[in-house]
Design a protein around this motif. Structure first.
Motif, PDB file in Angstrom:
ATOM      1  N   UNK A  63      -1.055   7.923  -9.167  1.00 18.88           N
ATOM      2  CA  UNK A  63       0.019   8.558  -9.681  1.00 18.88           C
ATOM      3  C   UNK A  63       0.333   9.495  -8.462  1.00 18.88           C
ATOM      4  N   UNK A  64      -0.646  10.088  -7.892  1.00 20.74           N
ATOM      5  CA  UNK A  64      -0.434  11.323  -6.760  1.00 20.74           C
ATOM      6  C   UNK A  64       0.088  10.602  -5.595  1.00 20.74           C
ATOM      7  N   UNK A  65      -0.451   9.424  -5.086  1.00 21.05           N
ATOM      8  CA  UNK A  65       0.147   8.584  -4.158  1.00 21.05           C
ATOM      9  C   UNK A  65       1.567   8.417  -4.093  1.00 21.05           C
ATOM     10  N   UNK A  66       2.018   7.688  -5.208  1.00 18.29           N
ATOM     11  CA  UNK A  66       3.492   7.288  -5.473  1.00 18.29           C
ATOM     12  C   UNK A  66       4.277   8.639  -5.413  1.00 18.29           C
ATOM     13  N   UNK A  67       3.834   9.855  -5.984  1.00 16.89           N
ATOM     14  CA  UNK A  67       4.665  11.170  -5.928  1.00 16.89           C
ATOM     15  C   UNK A  67       4.814  11.515  -4.584  1.00 16.89           C
ATOM     16  N   UNK A  68       3.724  11.487  -3.829  1.00 15.62           N
ATOM     17  CA  UNK A  68       3.705  11.930  -2.242  1.00 15.62           C
ATOM     18  C   UNK A  68       4.533  10.862  -1.647  1.00 15.62           C
ATOM     19  N   UNK A  69       4.588   9.649  -1.555  1.00 16.05           N
ATOM     20  CA  UNK A  69       5.276   9.010  -0.957  1.00 16.05           C
ATOM     21  C   UNK A  69       6.905   9.184  -1.267  1.00 16.05           C
ATOM     22  N   UNK A  70       7.256   9.241  -2.261  1.00 15.06           N
ATOM     23  CA  UNK A  70       8.550   9.535  -2.796  1.00 15.06           C
ATOM     24  C   UNK A  70       8.852  10.884  -2.438  1.00 15.06           C
ATOM     25  N   UNK A 120       6.047   0.859 -12.790  1.00 14.38           N
ATOM     26  CA  UNK A 120       6.373   2.057 -12.274  1.00 14.38           C
ATOM     27  C   UNK A 120       6.279   2.065 -10.986  1.00 14.38           C
ATOM     28  N   UNK A 121       4.977   1.589 -10.150  1.00 11.83           N
ATOM     29  CA  UNK A 121       4.952   1.387  -8.798  1.00 11.83           C
ATOM     30  C   UNK A 121       6.227   0.704  -8.027  1.00 11.83           C
ATOM     31  N   UNK A 122       6.612  -0.195  -8.710  1.00  8.86           N
ATOM     32  CA  UNK A 122       7.851  -1.074  -8.335  1.00  8.86           C
ATOM     33  C   UNK A 122       9.059  -0.264  -8.247  1.00  8.86           C
ATOM     34  N   UNK A 123       9.225   0.534  -9.282  1.00  7.39           N
ATOM     35  CA  UNK A 123      10.528   1.690  -9.439  1.00  7.39           C
ATOM     36  C   UNK A 123      10.489   2.590  -8.473  1.00  7.39           C
ATOM     37  N   UNK A 124       9.206   3.309  -8.130  1.00  6.38           N
ATOM     38  CA  UNK A 124       9.078   4.314  -7.181  1.00  6.38           C
ATOM     39  C   UNK A 124       9.332   3.574  -5.722  1.00  6.38           C
ATOM     40  N   UNK A 125       8.856   2.392  -5.429  1.00  8.50           N
ATOM     41  CA  UNK A 125       9.104   1.581  -4.388  1.00  8.50           C
ATOM     42  C   UNK A 125      10.665   1.509  -3.970  1.00  8.50           C
ATOM     43  N   UNK A 423      11.892  -3.127 -16.946  1.00 11.65           N
ATOM     44  CA  UNK A 423      13.215  -2.995 -16.571  1.00 11.65           C
ATOM     45  C   UNK A 423      13.580  -1.629 -16.809  1.00 11.65           C
ATOM     46  N   UNK A 424      13.132  -0.856 -17.765  1.00 11.33           N
ATOM     47  CA  UNK A 424      13.874   0.349 -18.158  1.00 11.33           C
ATOM     48  C   UNK A 424      13.278   1.395 -17.185  1.00 11.33           C
ATOM     49  N   UNK A 425      11.929   1.194 -17.031  1.00 13.21           N
ATOM     50  CA  UNK A 425      11.325   2.194 -15.832  1.00 13.21           C
ATOM     51  C   UNK A 425      11.985   1.877 -14.664  1.00 13.21           C
ATOM     52  N   UNK A 426      12.117   0.932 -14.031  1.00  9.96           N
ATOM     53  CA  UNK A 426      12.462   0.564 -12.767  1.00  9.96           C
ATOM     54  C   UNK A 426      14.167   1.076 -12.573  1.00  9.96           C
TER      55      UNK A 426
END
Length: 464
Positions: A63-70, A120-125, A423-426
């Motif tokens: 979760x931290x890596x996803x937040x940092x990349x965003x 969630x990873x796909x959504x952040x991407x 689908x919702x989270x993306x």
């Protein structure tokens, strides 16, 4: 009085106020959001097994890596964006993963948290892709009619697939499922914003006045009314009444924002009441939900045990003010929809009224910041798009929270970021990305206008 030979000294030009970009605040809030999510994850493990879950470090790191990349994408490509939007999305998404993991412990054969983390990873991407690639939101107005064709195609597709729990809203192929209506709502928001921005004057000032409403000509109102009726009609055939209510609310809100006519709100409420009465009376599937809403404890009185709504109300009552604590509730008794439609009941039972209020405040802040970006923007398309996207989140939260608390009949939608549903989270991550871009444009243009005004003032002072 000036003496001969002296000249008047001009006032110094007003300093240009450089708006703070506040990326440091965003980073600090992201750290807090990730830590709160990890704390909740560990709390569930301690309550259930008496030990910290073995995957806590991996969950926190992921979760931290996803937040940092965003955050890095926003810092590089949208430096003036609102600093609250991304931390709120990360916290809600992290809390949703915690709640789903907590419910997974009750259903070992049906683990949804790992899949939700992938989505969630796909959504952040996709969030990063939108922030990086979309440099100007006004480009989207070129695709007004492409977006409506895409939206209608997405809405029609589920008709050709088998129904699930009485509704045809999913496409299932080889164990993979997707809900096209989630993506269609963003496409329709783009269409409504683009069309109303291009025709707002004709909608507001032409046509015939009937009662309190200035009706535009059929040539202007006809296309958007036809698209709305077609989309809602398809959704009624698919028994996806929650999304049809969302589309109706979105249509009325944007029509009001575009024209400034309060009569549209009155007409919208009247049509909504008539449509809800007709569908609730004639459609058996919907009629049963209305009966459950009116008499939530009828199944108990008949000796059949509590239904889902009754179990949800019991969960909220058991939570009280401070809740039973993460992992110590019994909302799993609600049944198969506890990870999707009724996940808010788990939050209400285990976090209590205080935790539930905090969640609603987060959603309220997300909606408020989106509308604020729309108020600052000068171009009509950006203003309508920001209000439309924020309204999608607001309407979803109202419809879902109202259903599981017994305020309105159940509609079967997914709580943004919290509930199980790829689908919702993306889609919600895409909505946040668009709001980030709109808020960056709003604050960036304000800074540019101040600089241009200061330069113009200095030029006027040095002119002979």
């Amino acid at each position: 009085m000036l003496s001969p030979g002296t000249t008047a000294q001009a006032d110094p030009p007003a300093p240009v106020v450089r708006l703070p970009r506040r990326r440091g605040i965003e980073f600090t809030l992201l750290v807090v959001a990730v830590l709160l999510s990890v704390y909740g994850y560990c709390g569930v493990g301690l309550a259930r097994t008496g030990a910290v879950p073995p995957g806590a470090a991996g969950y926190g790191a992921g979760l931290g890596v996803l937040a940092l990349l965003a955050h890095l994408a926003v810092r590089l490509r949208a430096p003036c964006a609102d600093p609250l939007l991304l931390p709120i999305a990360v916290l809600l998404n992290g809390l949703g993963l915690v709640l789903i993991y907590r419910l997974d412990l009750e259903t070992p054969a049906d683990r949804a948290a790992p899949t939700q983390l992938v989505w969630s990873t796909l959504g952040v991407g996709l969030f990063i892709a939108v922030v990086v690639l979309l440099r100007d939101h006004r480009v989207l107005q070129r695709y007004t009619y492409v977006s409506v064709v895409t939206a209608l195609a997405l809405l029609v597709l589920p008709i050709f697939f088998p129904s699930v729990n009485g509704a045809r809203i999913w496409i299932r192929i080889a164990g993979f499922s997707i809900q096209p209506g989630e993506f269609a709502k963003v496409m329709l928001a783009l269409f409504f914003a683009g069309y109303l921005a291009a025709n707002r004057n004709a909608l507001a000032y032409t046509g015939r006045r009937v009662w309190l409403l200035q009706l535009p000509t059929g040539r202007v109102l006809g296309p958007i009314l036809a698209v709305w009726l077609l989309s809602v009609g398809v959704l009624v055939l698919e028994r996806d009444l929650g999304t049809s209510l969302l589309f109706f609310g979105l249509f009325v809100i944007l029509l009001y924002v575009a024209t400034g006519r309060t009569g549209w709100i009155a007409v919208g409420l009247l049509l909504a009441a008539c449509g809800a009465f007709a569908v609730g009376w004639l459609e058996p599937h919907v009629h049963s939900r209305v009966e459950d809403w009116l008499h939530p404890f009828a199944s108990i009185e008949a000796g059949r045990g509590p239904n889902q709504l009754a179990q949800s109300l019991f969960a909220f009552a058991a939570g009280g003010i401070l809740g039973t604590g993460l992992g110590a509730g019994h909302s799993i008794l609600i049944g198969f929809a506890v990870k999707s439609d009724f996940i808010l009941a788990t939050a209400g039972e285990e976090l209590g009224l205080a935790g539930l209020s905090a969640i609603f405040i987060l959603y309220g802040l997300l909606v408020e910041r989106g509308i604020r970006a729309g108020l600052v923007l000068r171009d009509p398309f950006g203003r309508l798009l920001a209000v439309g996207l924020a309204s999608i989140v607001a309407l979803q939260v109202f419809v879902i929270a109202g259903g599981v608390t017994g305020l309105i009949p159940l509609t079967g939608m997914a709580m943004p970021f919290l509930a199980q549903g790829g689908s919702s989270v993306v889609t919600n991550w895409i909505i946040v990305a668009l709001l980030m871009r709109l808020s960056d444009s709003a604050r960036g243009r304000s800074e540019e206008e101040q600089q241009a005004s200061g330069a113009k003032q200095r030029g006027a002072e040095v002119a002979p």
